[in-house]
Design an enzyme around this catalytic site. Structure first.
Site, PDB file in Angstrom:
ATOM      1  N   GLU A  81     -30.949  44.777 -93.485  1.00 15.41           N
ATOM      2  CA  GLU A  81     -29.590  45.343 -93.645  1.00 15.41           C
ATOM      3  C   GLU A  81     -29.452  46.498 -94.639  1.00 15.41           C
ATOM      4  OE1 GLU A  81     -30.210  42.005 -94.043  1.00 15.41           O
ATOM      5  OE2 GLU A  81     -29.464  41.273 -92.129  1.00 15.41           O
TER       6      GLU A  81
ATOM      7  N   ASP B 162     -40.054  34.179 -98.189  1.00 12.92           N
ATOM      8  CA  ASP B 162     -41.358  33.934 -97.565  1.00 12.92           C
ATOM      9  C   ASP B 162     -42.236  35.157 -97.818  1.00 12.92           C
ATOM     10  OD1 ASP B 162     -39.201  34.911 -95.577  1.00 12.92           O
ATOM     11  OD2 ASP B 162     -41.053  35.648 -94.692  1.00 12.92           O
TER      12      ASP B 162
HETATM   13  N1  HPA Z   1     -38.405  39.833 -91.805  1.00 10.29           N
HETATM   14  C1  HPA Z   1     -37.182  40.371 -91.828  1.00 10.29           C
HETATM   15  N2  HPA Z   1     -36.222  39.900 -92.616  1.00 10.29           N
HETATM   16  C2  HPA Z   1     -36.499  38.861 -93.405  1.00 10.29           C
HETATM   17  C3  HPA Z   1     -37.751  38.279 -93.421  1.00 10.29           C
HETATM   18  C4  HPA Z   1     -38.754  38.806 -92.590  1.00 10.29           C
HETATM   19  O1  HPA Z   1     -39.892  38.314 -92.563  1.00 10.29           O
HETATM   20  N3  HPA Z   1     -37.724  37.236 -94.294  1.00 10.29           N
HETATM   21  C5  HPA Z   1     -36.464  37.208 -94.805  1.00 10.29           C
HETATM   22  N4  HPA Z   1     -35.728  38.196 -94.263  1.00 10.29           N
END
Ligand code: HPA
Length: 234
Positions: A180, A203
């Site tokens: 975004e 992550d």
């Molecule tokens: N990709 C895109 N947006 C995200 C990701 C991702 O791995 N993890 C958290 N937002």
């Protein structure tokens, strides 16, 4: 009243926090704001206005991805006179020295979205944060005992990307991937709004690390209070 926000102009504060998730907007209203009133439920994109440490602030959910945040940012900036907008959200780490739960303040946002080449007749736009908000967020994080990472992020259109497009952006220094910020920063520039994205790493695309839900919650609460402190900073 705008197309996607069913509120009167005065129902929305000039200071707005922008989580993607509507339930996170509700959580912030219930846990951080006093006298919060829900001003929008259209499409489940909850919006609330209340007080944080005496200042009137709103929390408006934006949905996921550039087209969705584009709708809410356009309407908030154009129809509701919003002056400061801070996205709080999650991002995937694309550098090996970033770990789950780390805080990232997005200095700039590169993107593979087709929106800006279309808007700028094929050109790419350097979407960047408001320096004053960035400085306030850095200070707010440090006051909370957090050392944030400050740098560029990569705003992508594809969450599930079989081509791993993030690798080339990582090669050129982007810290994390999300969906975004480039559109938020671009529209903020257009409408003369101060904008910032504060992101929690949920992550890592490098190591495969991922937060379990309890840890996610703790990281998000930290980010929410850093976002609110930044919003009300002078
Ligand atoms: N990709 C895109 N947006 C995200 C990701 C991702 O791995 N993890 C958290 N937002």
């Amino acid at each position: 009243m705008s197309t996607h926000i069913a509120a009167k102009k005065e129902d929305v504060a000039p200071l707005v926090l922008l989580p993607g998730d509507p339930l996170r907007a509700k959580f912030i209203a219930e846990n951080f704001l006093e006298n919060a009133v829900c001003y929008n439920t259209v499409r489940g994109a909850f919006g609330f206005t209340g007080r944080y440490k005496g200042s009137r602030v709103s929390v408006q959910s934006t949905g996921m991805g550039a087209p969705s945040i584009s709708i809410y940012a356009n309407e908030l900036f154009k129809e509701y006179g919003v002056k400061k907008a801070i996205r709080i959200g999650t991002a995937g780490a694309i550098q090996k020295d970033l770990n789950a739960r780390d805080l990232v303040i997005a200095l700039s946002a590169s993107t593979d979205s087709a929106i800006n080449p279309r808007r700028f007749n094929g050109g790419s736009y350097a979407a960047c944060a408001c320096f004053k908000l960035l400085r306030a967020a850095y200070q707010a994080a440090q006051n909370a005992g957090i050392e944030p990472h400050c740098g560029g992020v990569f705003t992508t259109d594809l969450f599930y990307d079989e081509n791993c497009a993030w690798k080339i952006w990582a090669r050129y220094g982007a810290l994390a991937v999300e969906m975004e910020t480039a559109e938020l920063y671009t529209l903020a520039a257009k409408f003369g709004v101060s904008a910032l994205s504060i992101l929690t790493i949920s992550d890592s695309l490098v190591t495969g690390e991922s937060l379990e839900s309890g840890e996610r919650e703790r990281g998000f609460k930290q980010m929410m209070s850093v976002g609110l402190e930044t919003l009300i900073a002078p």
